[in-house]
Scaffold this motif. Structure first.
Motif, mmCIF file in Angstrom:
data_model
loop_
_atom_site.group_PDB
_atom_site.id
_atom_site.type_symbol
_atom_site.label_atom_id
_atom_site.label_comp_id
_atom_site.label_asym_id
_atom_site.label_seq_id
_atom_site.Cartn_x
_atom_site.Cartn_y
_atom_site.Cartn_z
ATOM 1 N N GLU A 64 6.967 -10.877 5.803
ATOM 2 C CA GLU A 64 7.673 -11.920 4.413
ATOM 3 C C GLU A 64 7.345 -11.356 2.995
ATOM 4 O OE1 GLU A 64 4.243 -15.232 3.558
ATOM 5 O OE2 GLU A 64 5.311 -15.449 1.037
ATOM 6 N N LEU A 65 6.828 -9.777 2.761
ATOM 7 C CA LEU A 65 6.238 -8.545 1.747
ATOM 8 C C LEU A 65 7.809 -8.594 1.933
ATOM 9 C CD1 LEU A 65 5.394 -7.673 -0.416
ATOM 10 C CD2 LEU A 65 3.949 -6.113 1.150
ATOM 11 N N ALA A 66 8.844 -7.704 2.881
ATOM 12 C CA ALA A 66 9.702 -6.872 3.134
ATOM 13 C C ALA A 66 10.441 -7.942 2.453
ATOM 14 C CB ALA A 66 10.247 -6.399 4.368
ATOM 15 N N ALA A 67 10.930 -9.398 3.374
ATOM 16 C CA ALA A 67 11.281 -10.154 2.542
ATOM 17 C C ALA A 67 12.178 -10.068 1.300
ATOM 18 C CB ALA A 67 11.564 -11.647 3.672
ATOM 19 N N ARG A 68 10.508 -10.451 0.433
ATOM 20 C CA ARG A 68 10.966 -10.560 -0.398
ATOM 21 C C ARG A 68 11.546 -9.627 -1.509
ATOM 22 N NH1 ARG A 68 6.938 -14.789 -3.358
ATOM 23 N NH2 ARG A 68 6.586 -16.553 -1.585
ATOM 24 N N LEU A 69 11.021 -8.665 -1.708
ATOM 25 C CA LEU A 69 11.727 -6.910 -1.936
ATOM 26 C C LEU A 69 12.711 -6.931 -1.369
ATOM 27 C CD1 LEU A 69 8.550 -4.937 -1.756
ATOM 28 C CD2 LEU A 69 8.998 -6.916 -3.363
ATOM 29 N N ALA A 70 13.578 -6.938 -0.569
ATOM 30 C CA ALA A 70 14.976 -6.810 -0.376
ATOM 31 C C ALA A 70 15.388 -7.785 -0.701
ATOM 32 C CB ALA A 70 14.960 -6.811 1.622
ATOM 33 N N ALA A 71 14.816 -9.363 -0.520
ATOM 34 C CA ALA A 71 16.006 -10.173 -1.836
ATOM 35 C C ALA A 71 15.955 -9.688 -2.906
ATOM 36 C CB ALA A 71 15.073 -11.970 -1.649
ATOM 37 N N ALA A 72 15.115 -9.123 -3.637
ATOM 38 C CA ALA A 72 15.116 -8.700 -4.953
ATOM 39 C C ALA A 72 15.956 -7.028 -5.522
ATOM 40 C CB ALA A 72 13.842 -8.319 -5.797
ATOM 41 N N GLY A 73 16.345 -6.556 -4.077
ATOM 42 C CA GLY A 73 17.209 -5.471 -4.747
ATOM 43 C C GLY A 73 15.896 -4.215 -4.621
ATOM 44 N N SER A 74 14.817 -4.631 -4.108
ATOM 45 C CA SER A 74 13.507 -3.079 -4.015
ATOM 46 C C SER A 74 13.554 -1.955 -2.795
ATOM 47 C CB SER A 74 12.421 -3.346 -4.331
ATOM 48 O OG SER A 74 11.183 -2.696 -3.930
ATOM 49 N N SER A 75 13.765 -0.683 -3.993
ATOM 50 C CA SER A 75 13.676 0.499 -2.509
ATOM 51 C C SER A 75 12.033 0.321 -1.828
ATOM 52 C CB SER A 75 14.519 1.585 -3.264
ATOM 53 O OG SER A 75 13.879 1.980 -4.404
ATOM 54 N N THR A 76 11.176 -0.336 -2.504
ATOM 55 C CA THR A 76 9.820 0.116 -1.935
ATOM 56 C C THR A 76 9.607 0.372 -0.936
ATOM 57 O OG1 THR A 76 8.898 -0.431 -4.396
ATOM 58 C CG2 THR A 76 7.340 -0.275 -2.499
ATOM 59 N N ARG A 77 9.260 1.048 0.254
ATOM 60 C CA ARG A 77 8.631 1.335 0.868
ATOM 61 C C ARG A 77 7.721 0.014 1.471
ATOM 62 N NH1 ARG A 77 6.534 5.516 5.726
ATOM 63 N NH2 ARG A 77 5.847 6.605 3.381
ATOM 64 N N VAL A 78 7.523 -0.918 2.943
ATOM 65 C CA VAL A 78 6.470 -1.679 3.227
ATOM 66 C C VAL A 78 6.434 -1.002 4.286
ATOM 67 C CG1 VAL A 78 6.727 -4.507 3.868
ATOM 68 C CG2 VAL A 78 8.488 -4.103 1.829
ATOM 69 N N LEU A 79 4.618 -1.247 4.792
ATOM 70 C CA LEU A 79 3.915 -0.796 6.051
ATOM 71 C C LEU A 79 3.522 -2.290 6.358
ATOM 72 C CD1 LEU A 79 2.933 2.628 4.972
ATOM 73 C CD2 LEU A 79 4.875 2.278 6.498
ATOM 74 N N ALA A 80 2.779 -2.123 7.619
ATOM 75 C CA ALA A 80 1.776 -3.221 8.410
ATOM 76 C C ALA A 80 1.343 -3.031 9.035
ATOM 77 C CB ALA A 80 3.069 -4.519 9.085
ATOM 78 N N GLY A 81 -0.306 -2.953 8.785
ATOM 79 C CA GLY A 81 -1.758 -2.719 10.267
ATOM 80 C C GLY A 81 -2.328 -2.113 9.218
ATOM 81 N N PRO A 82 -3.075 -2.069 9.656
ATOM 82 C CA PRO A 82 -4.635 -1.225 9.140
ATOM 83 C C PRO A 82 -4.325 0.078 9.162
ATOM 84 C CG PRO A 82 -5.254 -3.098 10.833
ATOM 85 C CD PRO A 82 -3.619 -2.757 10.705
ATOM 86 N N GLU A 83 -3.589 1.103 9.725
ATOM 87 C CA GLU A 83 -3.402 2.012 10.159
ATOM 88 C C GLU A 83 -2.901 2.543 8.705
ATOM 89 O OE1 GLU A 83 -1.049 0.334 12.054
ATOM 90 O OE2 GLU A 83 -2.965 -0.691 12.850
ATOM 91 N N ALA A 84 -1.622 1.381 8.339
ATOM 92 C CA ALA A 84 -1.649 1.526 7.006
ATOM 93 C C ALA A 84 -2.205 2.168 5.551
ATOM 94 C CB ALA A 84 -0.329 0.690 6.691
ATOM 95 N N LEU A 85 -3.190 1.082 6.063
ATOM 96 C CA LEU A 85 -3.881 2.036 4.598
ATOM 97 C C LEU A 85 -4.029 3.503 4.560
ATOM 98 C CD1 LEU A 85 -6.285 -1.678 4.730
ATOM 99 C CD2 LEU A 85 -4.892 -0.712 3.413
ATOM 100 N N GLU A 86 -4.673 4.069 5.790
ATOM 101 C CA GLU A 86 -5.341 5.659 6.372
ATOM 102 C C GLU A 86 -3.856 6.218 6.529
ATOM 103 O OE1 GLU A 86 -8.168 6.150 9.642
ATOM 104 O OE2 GLU A 86 -7.603 4.091 10.072
ATOM 105 N N GLU A 87 -2.212 5.412 6.217
ATOM 106 C CA GLU A 87 -2.157 7.144 5.946
ATOM 107 C C GLU A 87 -1.437 6.289 3.907
ATOM 108 O OE1 GLU A 87 2.411 5.494 8.054
ATOM 109 O OE2 GLU A 87 2.953 6.106 6.529
ATOM 110 N N ILE A 88 -1.807 5.918 3.826
ATOM 111 C CA ILE A 88 -1.425 5.930 2.332
ATOM 112 C C ILE A 88 -2.779 6.717 2.101
ATOM 113 C CG2 ILE A 88 -2.045 4.166 0.339
ATOM 114 C CD1 ILE A 88 -0.475 2.041 1.445
ATOM 115 N N ALA A 89 -3.815 6.263 2.254
ATOM 116 C CA ALA A 89 -5.077 7.532 1.709
ATOM 117 C C ALA A 89 -4.428 8.551 1.871
ATOM 118 C CB ALA A 89 -6.201 6.930 2.602
#
Ligand code: NDP
Length: 400
Positions: A64-89
């Motif tokens: 849902e987040l990816a769809a909202r951002l795409a609709a607004a023309g955002s270039s922010t990358r969207v990750l999903a799942g608990p592993e994404a938190l470690e990736e960000i860290a």
């Protein structure tokens, strides 16, 4: 420009952190934001701050987040799942990480940030309670800078000698005094507390916080978790961490030195002060907080906590003394019991009963690895879940 990741950005600490960051656009840049499932709020934050990456643990919400951002023309990358938190860290662009996820869900990303040597702004006290020895060892090995966000621990840090670092016993300190507001049921009788509802438990007199920590404040478990947190952060035994009730929440904690001096940190009860302190340390920046008016405050009162009406504090004190896996069990049982209470499946006094029963039954022992922690956590969650299930009919009748 300092790159910042805010994990738990949609929550109370997360929103306060973004507020402080927004006051200093010349200093801080938001690189990453993450939460659990609040796609609407995270999309709003992402469109305003344009971070490199955002993540939601819940996969459906992430779509849902990816769809909202795409609709607004955002270039922010969207990750999903608990592993994404470690990736960000571990992202190279992240200099500071605000660990503001609630509960055990914050453990792995907090450990990952410590391992990666980031400046770790720690609000997620549960990760220290669960894995204090592991987290402090990571911090020592990587040279990460751990700064406490909990107002009490931040206050203590501010009152320690110059050059003090988390995990080292501060020189000349006799004890630290953690202040507690006493919570919304401070002057309630046993009988009234027995009928407390989630709404009453979440109506904190001085602080606006997430629902879990609000219930922890009402049971005084929050102060128990903070006691364990203080032992790890300042490398002190539980006997050198005292708890004192201070209703006004103006003195955020104190440090007593061997010469009899007591240093205290005072400010309005607003989390933006400790957040701004940790973001700017060792400098100071404005936080947008109303300045303290001591003449208007007029009184600062102190008294001892009552573990008779608030047995969760005594349970946490015992777990702090026992050490090893007992704080892990305490924390897991508490998380399950609090969510059962918030869902109307458990009476308020049964939060303590469930925790006590689980501690009696759960496997004890030392923490040798993260696996030990995760196993103890899941056993305690299972036991607590069984007890909450058994207590359901009692909870319903009390609310009737
Ligand atoms: P909130 O409930 O307000 O916010 C919790 C945040 O964590 C939300 O962003 C939520 O996302 C996110 N979250 C929850 N579960 C997960 C998960 N499984 N994966 C990823 N993100 C998750 O809590 P608070 O801000 O009040 O508290 C956060 C932490 O800070 C707690 O550990 C608390 O003890 C500590 N703290 C809080 C204080 C306060 O004043 N609030 C004071 C001192 C410490 P979503 O919105 O999508 O559910």
């Amino acid at each position: 420009m300092i790159g910042i990741a805010v994990l738990g950005s949609t929550g109370s600490i997360g929103v306060n952190t973004l507020d402080v960051i927004a006051q200093h656009p010349e200093r801080f840049r938001v690189v990453a934001l993450a939460a659990n499932r609040n796609a609407a709020r995270l999309a709003e934050q992402a469109l305003a701050l344009r971070p490199q990456v955002v993540a939601l643990c819940d996969a459906t919400a992430a779509r849902e987040l990816a769809a909202r951002l795409a609709a607004a023309g955002s270039s922010t990358r969207v990750l999903a799942g608990p592993e994404a938190l470690e990736e960000i860290a571990q992202l190279a662009e992240v200099d500071y990480l605000m660990a503001a996820i609630v509960g055990a869900a914050g453990l792995r990303s907090t450990l990952a940030a410590a391992r990666a040597g980031k400046r770790l702004l720690l609000a997620n006290k549960e990760s220290l309670v669960m894995a204090g020895p592991l987290l402090m060892a990571q911090v020592r090995t990587s040279g990460a800078l751990l700064l406490p966000i909990d107002s009490e621990h931040n206050a203590i840090f501010q009152c320690l000698p110059h050059g003090s670092r988390a995990g080292e016993t501060p020189a000349g300190v006799r004890r630290v005094l953690l202040t507690a507001s006493g919570g919304p049921f401070f002057d309630w009788t046993h009988e009234r507390i027995a009928k407390a509802t989630p709404e009453q438990a979440c109506a904190h007199p001085n602080w606006v916080m997430g629902r879990k920590i609000s219930v922890d404040s009402a049971t005084l478990m929050n102060k128990g978790l903070e006691l364990i947190e203080a032992c790890f952060l300042f490398s002190l035994p539980p006997q050198r961490v005292d708890i004192i009730v201070h209703r006004q929440s103006i003195v955020h904690s104190m440090v007593e030195y061997v010469d009899g001096s007591v240093l205290a940190q005072l400010s309005s009860p607003d989390m933006r002060t400790p957040i701004a302190h940790a973001l700017a340390w060792p400098e100071r920046v404005t936080a947008g907080v109303p300045l303290l008016d001591l003449v208007r405050t007029a009184r600062l009162d102190f008294c001892a906590p009552d573990t008779g009406r608030f047995p969760c504090l005594a349970l946490a004190q015992a777990a702090a003394s026992a050490g090893g896996l007992q704080p892990v069990v305490l924390n897991a049982a508490n998380e399950i019991a609090v969510s059962a209470f918030l869902e109307g499946r458990l009476n308020f006094p049964d939060i303590a009963t469930v925790i006590e029963r689980v501690i009696t039954k759960a496997t004890a022992g030392a923490i040798r690895s993260l696996d030990d922690v995760l196993q103890a956590d899941s056993e305690a969650r299972r036991l607590a879940g069984e007890w909450c299930g058994r207590n359901q009919s009692g909870a319903r009748s009390a609310y009737a």
